[in-house]
Design an enzyme around this catalytic site. Structure first.
Site, PDB file in Angstrom:
ATOM      1  N   ASP A 208       0.815  -1.205   0.000  1.00 27.31           N
ATOM      2  CA  ASP A 208       0.000   0.000   0.000  1.00 27.31           C
ATOM      3  C   ASP A 208       0.860   1.270   0.000  1.00 27.31           C
ATOM      4  O   ASP A 208       1.891   1.325   0.665  1.00 27.31           O
ATOM      5  CB  ASP A 208      -0.883  -0.005   1.253  1.00 27.31           C
ATOM      6  CG  ASP A 208      -1.841   1.167   1.316  1.00 27.31           C
ATOM      7  OD1 ASP A 208      -2.727   1.266   0.451  1.00 27.31           O
ATOM      8  OD2 ASP A 208      -1.693   2.007   2.238  1.00 27.31           O
ATOM      9  N   GLU A 251       1.109  -0.537  -5.104  1.00 30.50           N
ATOM     10  CA  GLU A 251       0.220   0.585  -5.446  1.00 30.50           C
ATOM     11  C   GLU A 251       1.109   1.802  -5.668  1.00 30.50           C
ATOM     12  O   GLU A 251       1.546   2.451  -4.725  1.00 30.50           O
ATOM     13  CB  GLU A 251      -0.771   0.844  -4.314  1.00 30.50           C
ATOM     14  CG  GLU A 251      -1.728   1.985  -4.616  1.00 30.50           C
ATOM     15  CD  GLU A 251      -2.474   2.484  -3.389  1.00 30.50           C
ATOM     16  OE1 GLU A 251      -3.594   3.003  -3.549  1.00 30.50           O
ATOM     17  OE2 GLU A 251      -1.926   2.394  -2.265  1.00 30.50           O
TER      18      GLU A 251
END
Length: 560
Positions: A208, A251
């Site tokens: 993330d 990401e």
């Protein structure tokens, strides 16, 4: 490429499916989805055909940011289950041929994490080793409102701590203080957590917020940048030692050149995979215009990757549909086409919508869009509910609009939970895309349903290694800018796909040369042999029509 490479580098041929356990299926009737409920649906996922399950955060959390505010990297949120149930889930998924990856949230923790609580006890890092687990400054940072990720909720990336009087860094919400990834003790703790989940049986991690690893430190002044690549290299090196076939899916919403750096460039020593945010945004611009040109440009500008690296393609995910890499004019075009009302937009840069409502439920456009996704070079990634055409709840705040419970049937709460509706973790989608109209049970045995279509599409995609491994060629044709024709070639075989982004029917003629005097062309949807006289194949496409062709030399065994 050898066929064995497809298992060694399995992520290049995978079909990824993302879900949030708390909104998938509630087995104990408390209104919150749980691991037991997900375990009951593993066979559904196996029959859908996905090969990699990505779990959104399931760690203990105050749940102020849907689980992304982690307070224990080594635990399981008691609302969802326990470690024993996780082991059972992973084991069952593996038995069904599905690998499992977990969300790895290492940019920040919850402010309820024991590390942050300890960091506030004393501002002197000589006395308090946890002080340097986070990033602090003693001077007022001034106006940083232009750097916040969520402008509707925060006006600075620094917040003053009322206990020590100093400011701590948080690129996201103030209740999510940024970890100091320049601190070897922090890196050691995080790698220990990674090793723990690998030992449990996970096959990798979706990482993330990677761009925010490049933080601001105070060791050499308040504007000193931390090297964002140091941690990703350390993480990759650790994975290589502990589990050589584990994957890191990042990401990384950055320009292509910066994404290439996070792959590790020619060294390929950082992330294995990254989401293609630029390609996704170009896809929506092309869909809005009915013109393939923006997507073609994005595909041609993609940097060449190392053989072991891969792009992850997607149309929707659990966040807002960000359009931040488009120009303001381009963004307004997409807003006008797919989210013209202010309540459909979020943060000034994206949409809080799922794809089917953006297309007014038109099955032709929906199927064409997902066919396009699966035909692009890379690894397709689905967000749960996409396979049945779920909609959004526009009354839910911000990104929560697309994080509604899975719709299993037309019964109470969409079959998600037996709890009273008031106790659900979030209400089900209302109105025309609600479970009365869109659910798994109604579509499961309907050969004309979107679910049946998606299962067939995934089946074809899994039988086409060219799409994950092949060399891309944009094919020239005379059908106008509304048609995308491209080929992916690999070891004497190729997949040619045609997609009509416009509403008017067209006829497309594309070259199929390079496969002998009489190439064999087969329609993968119908299994019909296509005439390829003169090494050119002609197809008629309806409005929003599509076609998948496999091209091989005559006499080759065409399977499929």
């Amino acid at each position: 490429m050898r066929i064995t490479d497809t298992s060694d580098l399995w992520w290049k041929s995978a079909v990824v499916y993302c879900l949030d356990i708390e909104t998938f299926l509630d087995a104990n009737g408390d209104g919150i989805g749980d691991i037991q409920g997900l375990t009951q649906r593993v066979d559904y996922l196996a029959e859908l055909g996905i090969t990699c399950l990505w779990l959104m955060p399931f760690y203990p959390s105050p749940d102020r940011d849907d689980g992304y505010d982690v307070k224990d990297y080594l635990g399981v949120d008691e609302r969802l289950g326990d470690l024993g149930r996780v082991v059972e889930l992973v084991r069952l998924a593996h038995d069904r041929g599905i690998r499992v990856v977990a969300d790895l949230v290492v940019n920040h923790t919850s402010d309820q994490h024991p590390w942050f609580k300890a960091s506030r006890q004393d501002a002197d890092p000589e006395k308090n080793p946890y002080r340097d687990y986070y990033i602090w400054r003693s001077e007022d940072p001034g106006d940083t409102s232009d750097e916040v990720v969520f402008p509707d909720a925060e006006d600075s990336i620094w917040t003053q701590d009322d206990k020590t009087g100093e400011w701590y860094l948080h690129h996201f919400y103030r209740h999510q203080p940024d970890l100091n990834l320049d601190n070897p003790a922090v890196v050691e703790e995080l790698l220990r957590a990674v090793g723990f989940w690998l030992q449990v049986g996970f096959d990798g991690f979706r990482v993330d917020g990677v761009p925010f690893f490049g933080q601001i430190g105070e060791k050499e002044g308040p504007d000193t940048a931390v090297d964002p690549h140091a941690f990703t290299r350390a993480l990759r090196d650790f994975l290589n030692r502990r589990k050589g076939d584990a994957v890191l899916l990042g990401e990384v919403n950055l320009p292509y050149a910066e994404q290439l750096a996070f792959f590790g460039g020619e060294s390929a020593d950082e992330l294995h995979m990254q989401f293609d945010f630029i390609g996704m945004q170009a896809t929506y611009l092309s869909l809005a215009r009915g013109d393939a040109s923006p997507l073609v440009t994005a595909l041609q500008e993609r940097p060449v990757l190392h053989r072991s690296s891969q792009w992850a393609t997607f149309l929707r995910n659990h966040d807002e549909l960000t359009l931040d890499k488009l120009t303001e004019q381009e963004r307004q075009e997409v807003f006008a086409a797919f989210g013209p009302e202010e309540g459909m937009q979020v943060y000034g840069r994206g949409l809080k919508r799922r794809l089917p409502p953006m297309f007014q439920g038109d099955p032709r456009r929906i199927r064409m869009a997902y066919s396009l996704l699966f035909s692009l070079p890379g690894t397709p990634t689905l967000y749960f509910g996409e396979e049945i055409g779920m909609g959004e709840d526009l009354e839910a705040p911000d990104r929560m609009a697309v994080r509604t419970p899975m719709q299993w049937s037309a019964t109470k709460n969409g079959g998600f939970s037996s709890a009273p509706p008031s106790r659900l973790v979030q209400r089900v989608v209302p109105d025309g895309f609600g479970p009365e109209h869109v659910n798994v049970q109604d579509q499961l045995h309907d050969p004309d349903s979107l679910l049946s279509w998606m299962r067939r599409l995934i089946e074809i995609r899994r039988a086409c290694p060219e799409l994950g491994w092949g060399e891309l060629t944009i094919l020239q044709h005379d059908a106008g800018p509304g048609v995308l024709a491209h080929r992916l070639s690999l070891d004497g075989s190729a997949i040619v796909t045609l997609h009509n982004l416009g509403q008017d029917p067209v006829t497309v003629t594309v070259p199929v040369e390079g496969f002998g005097d009489d190439p064999q062309v087969v329609d993968l949807m119908t299994h019909e042999v296509v005439d390829s006289a003169g090494a050119r194949a002609q197809s008629s496409l309806e409005g929003y029509g599509l076609r998948w062709l496999r091209v091989r030399s005559a006499g080759d065994l065409a399977v499929p």
